[in-house]
Design a protein around this motif. Sequence first.
Motif, mmCIF file in Angstrom:
data_model
loop_
_atom_site.group_PDB
_atom_site.id
_atom_site.type_symbol
_atom_site.label_atom_id
_atom_site.label_comp_id
_atom_site.label_asym_id
_atom_site.label_seq_id
_atom_site.Cartn_x
_atom_site.Cartn_y
_atom_site.Cartn_z
ATOM 1 N N ASP A 18 0.728 -1.231 0.080
ATOM 2 C CA ASP A 18 -0.016 0.195 -0.129
ATOM 3 C C ASP A 18 0.791 1.374 -0.040
ATOM 4 N N GLU A 19 2.203 1.224 0.664
ATOM 5 C CA GLU A 19 2.755 2.259 0.820
ATOM 6 C C GLU A 19 3.418 2.743 -0.749
ATOM 7 N N THR A 20 3.526 1.659 -1.421
ATOM 8 C CA THR A 20 4.096 1.915 -2.676
ATOM 9 C C THR A 20 3.169 2.491 -3.782
ATOM 10 N N ILE A 21 1.951 2.021 -3.610
ATOM 11 C CA ILE A 21 0.714 2.449 -4.357
ATOM 12 C C ILE A 21 0.434 3.684 -4.042
ATOM 13 N N THR A 22 0.393 4.000 -2.855
ATOM 14 C CA THR A 22 0.059 5.545 -2.448
ATOM 15 C C THR A 22 1.331 6.701 -2.802
ATOM 16 N N TYR A 23 2.413 6.102 -2.780
ATOM 17 C CA TYR A 23 3.495 7.012 -3.105
ATOM 18 C C TYR A 23 3.408 7.221 -4.544
ATOM 19 N N PHE A 24 3.060 6.408 -5.496
ATOM 20 C CA PHE A 24 3.277 6.639 -7.002
ATOM 21 C C PHE A 24 1.655 7.052 -7.349
ATOM 22 N N GLN A 25 0.858 7.306 -6.624
ATOM 23 C CA GLN A 25 -0.457 7.858 -6.674
ATOM 24 C C GLN A 25 -1.348 6.955 -7.884
ATOM 25 N N VAL A 26 -1.060 5.509 -7.692
ATOM 26 C CA VAL A 26 -1.825 4.822 -8.408
ATOM 27 C C VAL A 26 -3.481 4.963 -8.490
ATOM 28 N N GLY A 27 -4.108 5.079 -9.499
ATOM 29 C CA GLY A 27 -5.267 5.104 -9.793
ATOM 30 C C GLY A 27 -6.048 4.078 -10.310
ATOM 31 N N ALA A 41 6.800 15.407 -15.774
ATOM 32 C CA ALA A 41 7.997 16.028 -16.485
ATOM 33 C C ALA A 41 9.202 16.245 -15.689
ATOM 34 N N PRO A 42 10.305 16.272 -16.121
ATOM 35 C CA PRO A 42 11.623 16.525 -14.988
ATOM 36 C C PRO A 42 11.408 17.570 -14.133
ATOM 37 N N ASP A 43 10.517 18.463 -14.456
ATOM 38 C CA ASP A 43 10.393 19.572 -13.318
ATOM 39 C C ASP A 43 9.263 19.180 -12.420
ATOM 40 N N GLY A 44 8.591 18.195 -12.433
ATOM 41 C CA GLY A 44 7.559 17.609 -11.724
ATOM 42 C C GLY A 44 6.299 17.770 -11.979
ATOM 43 N N MET A 45 6.016 18.375 -13.139
ATOM 44 C CA MET A 45 4.645 18.733 -13.619
ATOM 45 C C MET A 45 3.930 17.264 -14.204
ATOM 46 N N ALA A 46 2.557 17.179 -13.802
ATOM 47 C CA ALA A 46 2.022 15.910 -14.093
ATOM 48 C C ALA A 46 1.664 16.327 -15.716
ATOM 49 N N ILE A 47 2.054 15.270 -16.523
ATOM 50 C CA ILE A 47 1.820 15.415 -18.107
ATOM 51 C C ILE A 47 0.846 14.237 -18.664
ATOM 52 N N GLY A 48 0.482 13.399 -17.857
ATOM 53 C CA GLY A 48 -0.269 12.323 -18.468
ATOM 54 C C GLY A 48 -0.319 10.978 -17.623
ATOM 55 N N ILE A 49 -0.901 10.042 -18.173
ATOM 56 C CA ILE A 49 -0.984 8.623 -17.386
ATOM 57 C C ILE A 49 -0.515 7.672 -18.201
ATOM 58 N N VAL A 50 -0.119 6.598 -17.598
ATOM 59 C CA VAL A 50 0.104 5.137 -18.351
ATOM 60 C C VAL A 50 -0.758 4.143 -17.694
ATOM 61 N N GLY A 51 -1.601 3.404 -18.546
ATOM 62 C CA GLY A 51 -2.457 2.534 -18.027
ATOM 63 C C GLY A 51 -2.310 1.064 -18.233
ATOM 64 N N PHE A 59 -2.475 -2.462 -22.613
ATOM 65 C CA PHE A 59 -1.778 -1.025 -22.112
ATOM 66 C C PHE A 59 -2.305 0.269 -22.923
ATOM 67 N N LYS A 60 -2.561 1.425 -22.197
ATOM 68 C CA LYS A 60 -2.965 2.482 -22.834
ATOM 69 C C LYS A 60 -2.293 3.682 -22.139
ATOM 70 N N ASN A 61 -1.841 4.627 -22.997
ATOM 71 C CA ASN A 61 -1.386 5.781 -22.287
ATOM 72 C C ASN A 61 -2.332 6.877 -22.487
ATOM 73 N N SER A 62 -2.188 7.954 -21.850
ATOM 74 C CA SER A 62 -2.862 9.334 -22.254
ATOM 75 C C SER A 62 -2.717 9.686 -23.737
ATOM 76 N N THR A 63 -3.408 10.375 -24.421
ATOM 77 C CA THR A 63 -3.308 10.845 -25.690
ATOM 78 C C THR A 63 -2.204 12.095 -25.721
ATOM 79 N N GLY A 64 -1.353 11.728 -26.696
ATOM 80 C CA GLY A 64 -0.175 12.900 -26.670
ATOM 81 C C GLY A 64 0.782 12.583 -25.407
ATOM 82 N N LEU A 65 0.905 11.657 -24.919
ATOM 83 C CA LEU A 65 2.001 11.447 -23.700
ATOM 84 C C LEU A 65 3.368 11.615 -24.265
ATOM 85 N N PRO A 66 4.232 12.738 -23.949
ATOM 86 C CA PRO A 66 5.366 13.121 -24.337
ATOM 87 C C PRO A 66 6.598 12.471 -23.814
#
Length: 206
Positions: A18-27, A41-51, A59-66
């Motif tokens: 559970d600690e790992t699940i929470t740390y990586f904000q798994v949904g 992104a390297p600066d910490g901004m959320a830019i998408g998801i991997v599923g 597997f499915k990534n969010s559209t346009g995941l850079p």
Amino acid sequence: MNDFSEGREYMHSRGFNDETITYFQVGYSKNMDMVTVPVHAPDGMAIGIVGRGVKEKKFKNSTGLPKTKTLFNIHRAKRLSSTVIVTEASFDAMRIHQAGYPNVVATLGGHLSPNNYDLLNKYFTKIIIATDFDDKATHNGKNPGRDLGNSIANRLKNKEILWASYDYQVVYPHGAKDIGDMTDAEIKQCIEKAVPNYEYASWEIY
């Protein structure tokens, strides 16, 4: 998290606590029946998801995941150490983190862009390669995971390069294909026994 019980049960079955699940904000997406992990992104901004599918291996990534402009978990790893462990899948990076090595990134695929190499070169001085050890019989005589590792070693010759290894001339234990096939203790041994690039090459087991 929205109705995460199925997602949590799946993550537990894959060896995550559970600690790992929470740390990586798994949904969890009920509509897609997928667990989801945010990518930054390297600066910490959320830019998408991997599923990753729960009942089906899909597997499915969010559209346009850079993916060419970042590495999974690099926003954390770059702050923690000048040494980085490189794997392919987000789940493999998460398992390495859980085994006690949070200085880990994932390539999110079998190829790296010039930008990806630049990120490794900019933030780290030592690189431990923990890419997949693929079955050549199912990959037309090739081993994509090792190809990726070799490309990192060849492209970043100015860095100290090591390869995760379980024992002398044993890359991963019990024929494991990747980090996800190991226990936390086995992962730890692979990192602790990582060998220099020249030694790994001398094994000629690729």
